[in-house]
Structure formats: structure tokens, C-alpha cells
Design a protein around this motif. Structure first.
Motif, PDB file in Angstrom:
ATOM      1  N   SER A 153      39.389  53.838  43.527  1.00 42.12           N
ATOM      2  CA  SER A 153      39.165  52.482  43.033  1.00 42.12           C
ATOM      3  C   SER A 153      38.094  52.452  41.955  1.00 42.12           C
ATOM      4  O   SER A 153      38.204  51.689  40.979  1.00 42.12           O
ATOM      5  N   THR A 154      37.060  53.279  42.068  1.00 39.04           N
ATOM      6  CA  THR A 154      36.059  53.324  41.003  1.00 39.04           C
ATOM      7  C   THR A 154      36.616  53.992  39.747  1.00 39.04           C
ATOM      8  O   THR A 154      36.209  53.665  38.637  1.00 39.04           O
ATOM      9  N   PHE A 155      37.571  54.904  39.935  1.00 42.05           N
ATOM     10  CA  PHE A 155      38.255  55.487  38.778  1.00 42.05           C
ATOM     11  C   PHE A 155      38.965  54.400  37.980  1.00 42.05           C
ATOM     12  O   PHE A 155      38.828  54.298  36.759  1.00 42.05           O
ATOM     13  N   PHE A 156      39.747  53.576  38.665  1.00 41.79           N
ATOM     14  CA  PHE A 156      40.477  52.515  37.981  1.00 41.79           C
ATOM     15  C   PHE A 156      39.522  51.504  37.345  1.00 41.79           C
ATOM     16  O   PHE A 156      39.779  50.986  36.256  1.00 41.79           O
ATOM     17  N   SER A 157      38.419  51.222  38.034  1.00 44.44           N
ATOM     18  CA  SER A 157      37.433  50.303  37.484  1.00 44.44           C
ATOM     19  C   SER A 157      36.759  50.896  36.253  1.00 44.44           C
ATOM     20  O   SER A 157      36.549  50.207  35.241  1.00 44.44           O
ATOM     21  N   GLY A 158      36.412  52.186  36.318  1.00 47.14           N
ATOM     22  CA  GLY A 158      35.774  52.843  35.183  1.00 47.14           C
ATOM     23  C   GLY A 158      36.672  52.925  33.975  1.00 47.14           C
ATOM     24  O   GLY A 158      36.200  52.920  32.833  1.00 47.14           O
ATOM     25  N   GLY A 186      37.663  42.296  41.545  1.00 46.50           N
ATOM     26  CA  GLY A 186      38.561  41.233  41.132  1.00 46.50           C
ATOM     27  C   GLY A 186      38.042  40.452  39.937  1.00 46.50           C
ATOM     28  O   GLY A 186      38.795  40.121  39.009  1.00 46.50           O
ATOM     29  N   ILE A 187      36.751  40.160  39.931  1.00 45.33           N
ATOM     30  CA  ILE A 187      36.164  39.427  38.806  1.00 45.33           C
ATOM     31  C   ILE A 187      36.188  40.284  37.544  1.00 45.33           C
ATOM     32  O   ILE A 187      36.402  39.775  36.432  1.00 45.33           O
ATOM     33  N   GLN A 188      35.992  41.593  37.695  1.00 46.20           N
ATOM     34  CA  GLN A 188      36.100  42.473  36.530  1.00 46.20           C
ATOM     35  C   GLN A 188      37.492  42.423  35.916  1.00 46.20           C
ATOM     36  O   GLN A 188      37.642  42.455  34.688  1.00 46.20           O
ATOM     37  N   ALA A 189      38.520  42.332  36.746  1.00 44.53           N
ATOM     38  CA  ALA A 189      39.883  42.235  36.230  1.00 44.53           C
ATOM     39  C   ALA A 189      40.064  40.961  35.409  1.00 44.53           C
ATOM     40  O   ALA A 189      40.645  40.977  34.315  1.00 44.53           O
ATOM     41  N   ILE A 190      39.547  39.852  35.923  1.00 45.41           N
ATOM     42  CA  ILE A 190      39.658  38.585  35.199  1.00 45.41           C
ATOM     43  C   ILE A 190      38.912  38.657  33.870  1.00 45.41           C
ATOM     44  O   ILE A 190      39.404  38.208  32.823  1.00 45.41           O
ATOM     45  N   ALA A 191      37.714  39.221  33.883  1.00 42.76           N
ATOM     46  CA  ALA A 191      36.914  39.322  32.657  1.00 42.76           C
ATOM     47  C   ALA A 191      37.612  40.198  31.612  1.00 42.76           C
ATOM     48  O   ALA A 191      37.533  39.918  30.414  1.00 42.76           O
ATOM     49  N   PHE A 199      45.096  45.119  27.550  1.00 41.73           N
ATOM     50  CA  PHE A 199      46.031  44.778  28.626  1.00 41.73           C
ATOM     51  C   PHE A 199      46.125  45.926  29.635  1.00 41.73           C
ATOM     52  O   PHE A 199      46.132  45.699  30.849  1.00 41.73           O
ATOM     53  N   VAL A 200      46.194  47.148  29.143  1.00 41.39           N
ATOM     54  CA  VAL A 200      46.245  48.302  30.050  1.00 41.39           C
ATOM     55  C   VAL A 200      44.988  48.347  30.922  1.00 41.39           C
ATOM     56  O   VAL A 200      45.055  48.602  32.129  1.00 41.39           O
ATOM     57  N   ALA A 201      43.830  48.080  30.317  1.00 42.70           N
ATOM     58  CA  ALA A 201      42.583  48.074  31.074  1.00 42.70           C
ATOM     59  C   ALA A 201      42.598  47.009  32.166  1.00 42.70           C
ATOM     60  O   ALA A 201      42.143  47.241  33.295  1.00 42.70           O
ATOM     61  N   ALA A 202      43.125  45.822  31.850  1.00 45.43           N
ATOM     62  CA  ALA A 202      43.171  44.741  32.830  1.00 45.43           C
ATOM     63  C   ALA A 202      44.086  45.095  33.997  1.00 45.43           C
ATOM     64  O   ALA A 202      43.780  44.800  35.159  1.00 45.43           O
ATOM     65  N   ALA A 225      42.350  47.371  36.366  1.00 42.39           N
ATOM     66  CA  ALA A 225      41.356  46.653  37.161  1.00 42.39           C
ATOM     67  C   ALA A 225      42.008  45.908  38.319  1.00 42.39           C
ATOM     68  O   ALA A 225      41.449  45.835  39.422  1.00 42.39           O
ATOM     69  N   VAL A 226      43.186  45.351  38.098  1.00 42.73           N
ATOM     70  CA  VAL A 226      43.917  44.681  39.174  1.00 42.73           C
ATOM     71  C   VAL A 226      44.319  45.689  40.260  1.00 42.73           C
ATOM     72  O   VAL A 226      44.204  45.421  41.466  1.00 42.73           O
ATOM     73  N   ILE A 227      44.788  46.860  39.855  1.00 49.20           N
ATOM     74  CA  ILE A 227      45.151  47.907  40.815  1.00 49.20           C
ATOM     75  C   ILE A 227      43.939  48.317  41.646  1.00 49.20           C
ATOM     76  O   ILE A 227      44.025  48.492  42.870  1.00 49.20           O
TER      77      ILE A 227
END
Length: 422
Positions: free
Chosen positions: A24-29, A89-94, A178-181, A184-186
């Protein structure tokens, strides 16, 4: 968590929890890495000054600066799982806000707002991920496990750098954002389904005020180390590398400065991810984690000394490897040392407090470096930046000596040592 509980977690599920955090931190990073090949060029695209570009790049750091300490206190009071999922979740929205910014008036205001929201959310994820990892780690594997968690976001970051540079170059910025967002959702969904609560007992909360911070000497010492590392690495190097490539004409694999900067930054981060595991594991086997950290801090200094003299991709690539190795090799044992010297009930606040220092360093870097580079050039700015890892090493040795009475405190420090220093 009692020793028996900790042992049960370690035996039955600690590696599963570490793996879930890692993914999950991989996807966030990944989302964090996408912006760096793109944002430094916003000055040309949007017609804004280098100073404002630096402010946009640093906005997440400064909002996280405000939110990191309260986030750590919230974790110590209410637990780590919910803030971790909420932060992702908030990171995905941002991140979706970046896409909006490309199609509305005053795009700089949207970029700035998205970065501010992203920073506040990441304060929750950083404080929680380190706390969860510390909760399920023991002394003889703590360095490796903490290195894995830090490496998760680090490994995601170069993927984002590469995709951000290449996709924006080939398709456009909106596609890269878009790919980054989506990533973040994943990350949010994965964390929701796999990460348990590890920091407080079920149905209980601790009496901790949201504005509490950890002011123990070990925490403040490691905070200064964080400041020195992130000012040089994230604040200066990542904010200016695309400009350095434009000025020198260095490219990689046929890409322009944006695409090439993503490749070179990815190289630093990939080497950091590898050295993070090496540094963390090595510090588990040595009597003290401090000598390991000093060796890697020295490598970081060497890399910045060599950086402005690179004249080709062949010369720049090994310099990037040295810089990444120095940074990553320091951060693996760094997080383990923080866990060694911090009682469990204060780990959230300690993580949040040290993150404040990294945000100050990473936030000040672009604001200071970009205007200075424009006026005096790359050589003096990069050379002065080489001194910040040296400052971090001095702060580490002096602070820990004041706290523990030893230059090289042993791996797996005790709570009593820390309490005596408070």
C-alpha cells in the motif's frame, strides 16, 4: 501491546502486516513520484515564477509540517488503522485535483490547494505506517522491517518518477496524473481490507491531546538528521534536476529533460530502496546502528559534491546511484533507531515529530534552491547542499551522546534509557 502479544503478532502475522504495508505504501509513493518530472516545468507551462513553482512543490511539505505532530498524537490516542486508511483515501482525492487543475482557470491555485490537502493526508499515512511497523517488529529484525516499509514508498516513488516523466512526455500531463490517482485508490482499498489495528487495545483510547508532540532528545536528534537528509535530497535535488538537465543538455534514452529527469530520479530512488534494506539489515547485526548511518551519510555528501560536475548521462548515472545509496542506507537504520529509543505508547508522536523536521527540510529546499540556482548557478548550490548530510551526522552523534551517554548506543535501546534522558 504486551511482550506476549507482540510475540504472538510476530509469530503469526507480523510479516503479513509488513507486506500489506509495503504494497500500500508502494502505491501511495507512486503518486508522489509522478509530479516531480512535471511540476518544475510548470513555470514555462503556466507562465509563473520559479519562486511560485517552488511554493507549489513545497506546499505539501508545509501542510504536513503543521499536521504531522497532531497526526502522531491522534495515532497514539485512537490507533493507527483508521488514520492510515483515511490518509490514503484523501491522497487519492487530492491527486484527482491535479487533473482538474489542467482544465480550469487559475490552475496554479488548484495545484497549490491539491498539494496542501495531499500533505495533510500524508501526515496521517507516514505516522501510522511507521507506528504499525514498529508495533509488530522486534530488535533483531526491526531494522529490516522498518527498511521494508520505508522502501515501499521509495520503490513506488521511482515508478512514479518514470511513469510521470515518460507518460507526460508521450501522452500528456493529465494521463500521468490519472494513473497516479488510480494507484492511490488501489492503495486505499488494499489498506482497508488488510491492515489490522496494532497500536491500541480494542475499544480503548489513550489520554493524549492532539497537539502533543514528542520532545525527547532522541526524537529531536533524529529529527535533525531527517532535516539534513531531506533538505538536500528532496528539497534541492528533486526540485532542480530537470532544470540541471536542461542547462547541461544531458538526456537519457532519447527523452527530453522531463522524461530524463524521471529516469535519473528513479535511479536514485531504486538505489535508495536497495540500500535501505541493506542498511536496516546491517544495523540489526551490528552492536550499534549509528556507525551504519554515518557511513551512508558520508556517501550522500560525496554524491552532492560530484553532482554539479557531471557532463553526460554516463557521468550522472553513477552519481545518482551514490546519492540514492547514501539516502536510503541512512533511512533504514534511522527508523529502527527511533523505534529502539521510543516507548511504544509514544511512537506515533515520535514519528510525527521527526516528520516535521523532514517537511521543514524538504519544504525549504525548493524555495531556497530554485531562486539561488537561477541567480548563482548549480555548482555553489549543490556544493553547499553537500554539507547538510554532514550536519546530520554531527547532530546524530552529539544528540545521542547527550541522551544516552554513549557515542554509539547499542541496537535495541531500552525505554529506561529514553526516560532517563527526558
Amino acid at each position: 501491546m504486551s511482550e506476549n502479544d507482540e510475540g504472538a503478532v510476530t509469530e503469526r502475522s507480523s510479516w503479513f502486516i509488513i507486506f500489506s504495508l509495503l504494497v500500500s505504501t508502494f502505491f501511495s509513493g507512486f503518486g508522489g513520484g509522478v509530479v516531480f518530472p512535471i511540476f518544475p516545468a510548470l513555470g514555462t507551462i503556466l507562465g509563473i515564477s520559479p519562486f511560485l513553482v517552488g511554493v507549489i512543490l513545497s506546499a505539501n511539505r508545509f501542510s504536513r509540517l503543521i499536521c504531522s505532530a497532531p497526526a502522531g498524537a491522534i495515532v497514539d490516542r485512537f490507533g493507527a488503522r483508521t488514520p492510515y486508511v483515511l490518509g490514503l483515501g484523501i491522497q487519492a482525492i487530492a491527486t484527482f485535483g491535479y487533473i482538474v487543475a489542467l482544465y480550469v482557470p487559475l490552475p496554479e491555485a488548484w495545484f497549490l490547494g491539491s498539494r496542501i490537502v495531499l500533505g495533510a493526508a500524508s501526515a496521517l499515512t507516514f505516522a501510522t505506517s511507521y507506528t504499525i511497523a514498529a508495533n509488530v517488529s522486534v530488535g533483531d529484525s526491526r531494522g529490516m522491517k522498518m527498511g521494508l516499509i520505508r522502501g515501499g514508498s521509495i520503490l513506488g516513488f521511482p515508478t512514479g518518477l518514470l511513469v510521470g516523466g515518460v507518460v507526460s512526455d508521450l501522452i500528456g500531463m493529465s494521463a500521468a496524473f490519472f494513473v497516479a490517482a488510480v494507484f492511490a485508490v488501489i492503495a486505499t482499498g488494499l489498506a482497508y481490507w488488510t491492515i489490522p489495528e496494532t497500536h491500541v487495545e480494542d475499544g480503548t483510547s489513550r489520554s493524549v491531546k492532539p497537539w502533543d508532540i514528542d520532545t525527547s532528545i532522541p526524537t529531536l536528534t533524529l529529527g535533525l538528521v531527517n532535516f539534513g537528509i531531506w533538505f538536500a535530497y528532496m528539497g534541492v535535488l528533486f526540485a532542480s534536476l530537470v532544470l540541471f538537465l536542461e542547462a547541461t543538455g544531458i538526456g537519457a534514452l532519447g527523452f527530453d529533460a522531463q522524461g530524463s529527469s524521471g529516469i535519473f530520479m528513479a535511479l536514485t530512488v531504486l538505489s535508495a530502496a536497495v540500500s535501505m534494506l541493506i542498511g536496516g539489515k546491517t544495523s540489526d547485526t551490528w552492536d550499534s546502528r549509528v556507525p551504519v548511518m554515518l557511513v551512508f551519510l558520508s556517501l550522500l555528501t560525496v554524491g552532492f559534491v560530484l553532482l554539479p560536475w557531471a557532463e553526460s548521462a554516463r557521468q550522472l548515472a553513477p552519481v545518482c546511484v551514490v546519492i540514492g545509496t547514501g539516502m536510503g542506507g541512512t533511512l533504514g537504520p534511522y527508523m529502527a533507531l527511533l523505534a529502539d529509543l521510543t516507548p511504544e505508547e509514544r511512537m506515533g508522536r515520535a514519528s510525527g515529530t521527526t516528520n516535521v523536521f523532514s517537511d521543514i527540510g524538504g519544504g525549504l529546499g525548493p524555495i531556497i534552491a530554485l531562486p539561488l540556482i537561477e541567480s548563482i548557478g548549480f555548482v555553489p548550490v549543490y556544493t553547499v547542499s553537500a554539507g547538510f548530510p554532514l550536519f546530520a551526522g554531527v547532530a546524530l552523534v552529539v544528540g545521542l551522546y547527550v541522551s544516552t551517554g554513549k557515542l554509539f548506543p547499542k541496537t535495541g535501546g531500552t525505554d529506561s534509557t529514553v526516560e532517563a534522558a527526558d
